[in-house]
Design a protein around this motif. Structure first.
Motif, mmCIF file in Angstrom:
data_model
loop_
_atom_site.group_PDB
_atom_site.id
_atom_site.type_symbol
_atom_site.label_atom_id
_atom_site.label_comp_id
_atom_site.label_asym_id
_atom_site.label_seq_id
_atom_site.Cartn_x
_atom_site.Cartn_y
_atom_site.Cartn_z
ATOM 1 N N VAL A 1 0.762 -1.173 -0.141
ATOM 2 C CA VAL A 1 -0.026 0.116 0.031
ATOM 3 C C VAL A 1 0.927 1.155 0.048
ATOM 4 C CG1 VAL A 1 -1.497 1.331 1.410
ATOM 5 C CG2 VAL A 1 -1.842 -1.089 1.174
ATOM 6 N N PRO A 2 0.707 2.143 -0.961
ATOM 7 C CA PRO A 2 1.689 3.071 -1.151
ATOM 8 C C PRO A 2 1.778 4.406 -0.132
ATOM 9 C CG PRO A 2 -0.023 3.434 -2.718
ATOM 10 C CD PRO A 2 -0.406 2.154 -1.968
ATOM 11 N N THR A 3 0.617 4.396 0.615
ATOM 12 C CA THR A 3 0.230 5.729 1.438
ATOM 13 C C THR A 3 -0.309 5.407 2.647
ATOM 14 O OG1 THR A 3 0.043 7.045 -0.809
ATOM 15 C CG2 THR A 3 -0.670 8.035 1.199
ATOM 16 N N VAL A 4 0.029 6.023 3.656
ATOM 17 C CA VAL A 4 -0.352 6.198 5.160
ATOM 18 C C VAL A 4 -0.939 7.785 5.417
ATOM 19 C CG1 VAL A 4 1.687 6.468 6.316
ATOM 20 C CG2 VAL A 4 -0.362 5.802 7.500
ATOM 21 N N VAL A 5 -2.174 7.668 5.498
ATOM 22 C CA VAL A 5 -2.944 9.050 5.863
ATOM 23 C C VAL A 5 -2.986 9.534 7.354
ATOM 24 C CG1 VAL A 5 -5.088 10.552 5.502
ATOM 25 C CG2 VAL A 5 -4.238 9.099 3.489
ATOM 26 N N THR A 6 -2.715 10.374 7.864
ATOM 27 C CA THR A 6 -2.806 11.016 9.042
ATOM 28 C C THR A 6 -2.786 12.564 9.222
ATOM 29 O OG1 THR A 6 -2.109 10.468 11.242
ATOM 30 C CG2 THR A 6 -0.550 11.244 9.559
ATOM 31 N N TYR A 7 -2.990 13.062 10.507
ATOM 32 C CA TYR A 7 -2.905 14.382 10.529
ATOM 33 C C TYR A 7 -1.499 14.919 10.829
ATOM 34 C CZ TYR A 7 -8.101 13.760 11.634
ATOM 35 O OH TYR A 7 -9.460 13.586 11.691
ATOM 36 N N GLY A 8 -1.576 16.103 10.497
ATOM 37 C CA GLY A 8 -0.190 16.782 10.804
ATOM 38 C C GLY A 8 0.193 16.931 12.301
ATOM 39 N N GLY A 9 -1.161 17.171 13.078
ATOM 40 C CA GLY A 9 -1.246 17.230 14.363
ATOM 41 C C GLY A 9 -1.169 18.522 15.045
ATOM 42 N N SER A 10 -1.077 18.637 16.309
ATOM 43 C CA SER A 10 -0.910 19.981 16.921
ATOM 44 C C SER A 10 -0.807 19.577 18.423
ATOM 45 C CB SER A 10 -2.217 20.723 16.926
ATOM 46 O OG SER A 10 -1.815 21.925 17.709
ATOM 47 N N ALA A 11 0.113 20.410 19.115
ATOM 48 C CA ALA A 11 0.633 20.276 20.636
ATOM 49 C C ALA A 11 -0.061 21.202 21.220
ATOM 50 C CB ALA A 11 2.181 20.299 20.761
ATOM 51 N N PHE A 12 -0.804 22.197 20.719
ATOM 52 C CA PHE A 12 -1.640 23.504 21.262
ATOM 53 C C PHE A 12 -3.321 23.426 20.862
ATOM 54 C CE2 PHE A 12 2.988 24.036 20.919
ATOM 55 C CZ PHE A 12 3.425 24.103 22.353
ATOM 56 N N GLY A 13 -3.789 22.338 20.455
ATOM 57 C CA GLY A 13 -4.989 22.395 19.992
ATOM 58 C C GLY A 13 -5.192 23.001 18.634
ATOM 59 N N MET A 14 -6.649 23.390 18.256
ATOM 60 C CA MET A 14 -6.841 23.866 17.056
ATOM 61 C C MET A 14 -6.553 25.214 16.727
ATOM 62 S SD MET A 14 -10.516 24.001 15.500
ATOM 63 C CE MET A 14 -10.962 24.899 13.901
ATOM 64 N N HIS A 15 -6.509 26.094 17.850
ATOM 65 C CA HIS A 15 -6.151 27.608 17.700
ATOM 66 C C HIS A 15 -5.009 27.923 18.076
ATOM 67 C CE1 HIS A 15 -10.733 27.905 17.147
ATOM 68 N NE2 HIS A 15 -10.787 27.359 17.977
ATOM 69 N N PHE A 16 -3.762 27.077 17.447
ATOM 70 C CA PHE A 16 -2.493 27.431 17.763
ATOM 71 C C PHE A 16 -1.965 28.900 16.889
ATOM 72 C CE2 PHE A 16 -2.785 24.229 14.416
ATOM 73 C CZ PHE A 16 -2.052 25.215 13.574
ATOM 74 N N TYR A 17 -2.614 29.314 15.980
ATOM 75 C CA TYR A 17 -2.529 30.550 15.556
ATOM 76 C C TYR A 17 -2.584 31.849 16.613
ATOM 77 C CZ TYR A 17 -1.432 30.046 10.324
ATOM 78 O OH TYR A 17 -1.151 29.471 9.106
ATOM 79 N N GLY A 18 -3.475 31.556 17.287
ATOM 80 C CA GLY A 18 -3.794 32.500 18.573
ATOM 81 C C GLY A 18 -4.877 33.014 18.482
#
Length: 326
Positions: free
Chosen positions: A119-136
């Protein structure tokens, strides 16, 4: 990955996204009857065991790595269905270091399983250590203390540099789902600016996108076909999902509300799928359209089958392999 959008394009579906849980053989039987080509297999600790199975999601990876891929290959061949990707959907940037290491180990097993299965691909999230609103906080600017973007990218680099090297050595690609919510944990791979950040941080060719245009609609990111053309070399997987904006709700809630948009099947939302598929043709994408059925009005495999037929109905406008259209 082959190039040149044509008859080898596969229409797949995510096996546990809006689909009633059922054992993998039964799922393949239903998929074949619905005329679907392939399956994006949801597997791993973010998914529940199915019908009392001792493993989470749709495949027993321990058994595959211990006993070999042949039984899975035989099952797939008997049903005329292939696997396009394994999709564990993990937040590998979890703030708890022990949980992060646990998930990294699980993800390495996913890469091993992909290599074993072919199988050529594994799909996942890039993730975050600070929740969804890490832009502030909205509108406060990049120097506000609530902005944790640089820290998030630093953790991403720490986690995915060795994983990219491992995947590259195994001949497996990592494709990041582009959903901003990231399963509720946040996702550093949800916008063009962020794609540039992560690919600059870890420039390995093993890393790419599982491009989901539906999220760009509610994020107010325009010109989606042009973005497909711009990031074409990094699109390793493509999610077929749409979004419907509900203007009356938006007018009452504003963009910080929670009910002014909803996901729809391709053909039932705001996206111009002829434009999207034309852009895929332009970049030479000839891989998979994986339908994620999060449509609240049309859940289940019947909804997937309807949307697959819709997508196929507009393919003739895009096939120019012999210089003609159907």
């Amino acid at each position: 990955m082959g190039r040149g959008l044509g008859k080898s394009m596969k229409i797949a579906f995510a096996s546990l996204v809006g689909i009633e849980p059922m054992p993998f053989p039964a799922l393949l039987t239903r998929a074949n009857a619905a005329g679907l080509d392939a399956v994006e297999v949801n597997v791993g600790p973010t998914f529940p065991p199915i019908a009392g199975a001792p493993y989470p999601g749709h495949l027993d990876l321990d058994a595959i790595l211990r006993d070999g891929p042949e039984p899975t290959h035989e099952l797939l061949a008997a049903h005329g269905v292939t696997i396009t990707s394994l999709a564990p959907m993990l937040n590998l940037l979890a703030p708890d270091p022990s949980l992060r290491e646990e998930r990294i180990a699980t993800f390495r097993q996913m890469i091993d399983a992909c290599a074993s299965l072919g199988v050529p691909t594994v799909v996942t999230y890039g993730g975050s250590a600070f929740g969804m609103h890490f832009y502030g906080l909205p509108g406060v600017g990049p120097n506000h203390p609530s902005n944790r973007l640089s820290e998030n990218i630093g953790i991403f680099k720490e986690v995915f540099t060795p994983l990219a090297e491992y995947a590259e050595a195994k001949g497996v690609r990592i494709a990041f789902e582009t959903a901003a919510r990231g399963g509720g944990h946040g996702n550093v791979a949800h916008s063009p600016e962020l794609w540039d950040y992560i690919f600059d941080a870890v420039p390995s060719p093993a890393l790419g996108l599982s491009f989901d245009p539906s999220h760009l609609i509610w994020l107010q990111i325009p010109h989606i076909p042009d973005l497909i053309r711009q990031y074409g070399s990094r699109i390793y997987h493509f999610d077929a999902k749409d979004t419907e904006v509900l203007p009356a709700v938006l007018a009452r809630q504003g963009i910080l509300g929670s009910g002014w948009w909803r996901y729809r099947l391709p053909g039932l939302g705001a996206l111009d799928w002829r434009g999207v598929l034309s852009a895929l043709r332009d970049i030479g994408y000839d891989d998979v359209l994986s339908i994620e059925n999060e449509d609240p009005l049309f859940l289940g495999l019947d909804g997937v089958a309807w949307s697959a037929n819709y997508l196929r109905s507009i393919f003739p406008f895009l096939r120019a392999d012999d210089g003609t259209t159907d």
